[in-house]
Enzyme design. Sequence first.
Site: not given
Lengths: 485, 95
Positions: A79, A154, A178
Site C-alpha cells: 500500500k 482505503s 481499511s
Amino acid sequence: MEFSDYTAHALIEMLDRRDISAVELTKSVFDRIAEVEPDVHAYVTLTEELALAEAAAVDKRRAAGEALGPLAGLPVAVKDNMATKGVLTTCSSRILNNFIPVYNGTAVQKLYDAGIVMTGKTNLDEFAMGSSTETSYFGPTHNPWNIDTVPGGSSGGSAAAVAAGEAVMAVGSDTGGSIRQPASLCGVVGLKPTYGLVSRYGLFAFASSLDQIGPITKDVTDTALLLNVIAGHDERDSTSVPTDIPDYTKALTGDIKGLRVGVVKELMGEGIDVDIKAAVEASVRLLGGLGAEISEVSLPHSEYALSAYYLIAPAEASSNLARYDGVRFGHRTQDEVADMVEMYMKTRAEGFGDEVKRRIMLGTYALSAGYYDAYYGQAQKVRTLIARDFAAAFNQVDIIVSPTSPSVAFKMGAKVADPLQMYLSDVCTIPVNLAGLPGISVPCGLSGGLPIGLQMIGRAFDESTLLRTAHAFELAFGWHEKPNL
Amino acid sequence: MTVISKKDVEHVALLARLALTDEEKETFTGQLAQILEHAGKIQALDTTAVPPTSHVASLTNVLRPDEIRPCLTSEEALSNAPKQEDGGFAVPKIV
C-alpha cells in the site's frame, strides 16, 4: 490457470520444487497487470524493473543453494502509505506526489528480508481516509468483480490487486476497517492484527492510536504466512508490544470443536443488507456444524462507535497531518506568498483533497478550545465503554462474528457527495479498532455476483485462535469464486 | 447541539492552516454540521464515572538508552526538500 491465480503457499512449494522460477512467476504477474490494470487501476506505481531484478537474485541464490527467506520470490504489493526506500510513496495525495523515502518502513523491510519481490505501490483513499478508494489523487481503483463498483477502501488497491491476480499477496493498513472492508468487497482475506503486533514505523500516520498494518491475501494460510513475517516488536515504534510471536501457520489445524463463537446482536439488524445477514447466519451454522458452540453476544455501545471514531480519528489526523507544510518534503505552492503562514495555507489547500480537508477541519474543531470535552474527551470515554463491551463478551465466547460490511460493493460515485453515508460503510469494523483487537474478513458468499465478507474478531494478541477459526471456516465453506475480468 | 457557522469554519480553517475557497467554506459548513450532529449522539451517554482511553496499548513510559546511533545524513534529510539553501530548508520570511 495462470501462476498469478495460485495462493502464496502453493507457489512456495512450486518454487521449492523448481517447477517455476521467481522470474517466471514475476513475469506472469506483470503480464496479468498489463492485461487488467487499465480496467482495475490497483497501483499508483509499478516497480517492474526492480521486481525482475529481485526475482533474478532470488533464483540465483536458490540455484547456489543459499538459505532463502520464507516468502522468497513471491510478488507482493505494498500500500502506498508505507515508506519504501527509493520508490515513490504518495499516500495517493498531491501533497506527496514527488516524495521518495530515504528509508524502508519496518514492515516493508521485514518483507524484503523475507525475500519478497515488490510489484509496486497500491492505490488508496488519500491518506487512507475513505471507504471506496475514490478519494485518491491518482483516480479511483475499480472492483475486479464489477468495474462499475468500488473495491472498498482505503486499501482498495491492495485488495483489488490480490483479487485480480495482479499480486500474489499484499499489505494494507486498517484504521477503521481499511483492510477488512476492501477484502470483503473484493472477495479476499484481510486481517487487521491486534494494535501493537505489527510495527507502524514507516507507515504514514493517519490516526496513530488506531492504525495497524496487516495482510490481504487469497486465503487464510497466506495471511498466516505473511503475518509470521511482519509481526513483532520494533523499538522504532514505541506502541509496538514486546510479545512472543508464534508460527501462525501451526494454528491452522482445522479443528474448532468446543470453540465458543458469539454473534453480535447489534450488528445483525437494521442497516445490514438482507443477503449479507443471511450469508452470515449460514456461516454461523457452518461453524456450529464444525463443533463450535454458538451463542449471541451483545456489544451495547456499538451504536456509538461510529460517532466516537469520527471524532477520535480526525482529531488524531489533524495533528498528524500538520507535518505536511511544504517545508521539508512534498508539494509546496509555487504562488508568491507574503509569509510562512500564507505558504502553509496555500500549500495545504493545493496539496490535500476534499476528504482530507474535511477530516482535518473536523478534527481541528473537535480539539479546539470550548469543544474538546464535549467531542474529543467524550469520544475517548465512549472508547472505554466499547472496549469494556468486548471484554465482557470475551468472558462468554472465544471468537466474535459479524458481517464485515453492511453492503456489498456499491456503484462508483454513489456515496461521494454524502460523507456520512460513506462513513456508515465501516459500522461493523470500527468498534474493533477502537478496542485494539484483531479482526479478519473471509469470503462467505455472493450477492448479485459480488462478494460478501464474514468478520471474525479475537482476543488481543490471540491471532492464533482467530486464524484457526477463519481457516476452519474457509476449509468447510470452500470458496473458489473468482472475478471474471 | 452546537450549530457550526461559516465563521466557525473560517476560524477552524485558520487553526488548521488551510486556505479555503468560499465554495469550500459553504460546503464544509453544511457537511461538518451534519457529521457533528451524528457524532453528537455520544453526548447523550452518561460518562461521569468512565475514564478516557487515549490508546489501548498496555505500555507506559517506553524508554531506550540515550545513545548516539546512525541517522539520516544531511543530504538524505534534504533530498525531498522543496527548496534548500546552505544545507538547510529554505522558507519564506517569517518576520
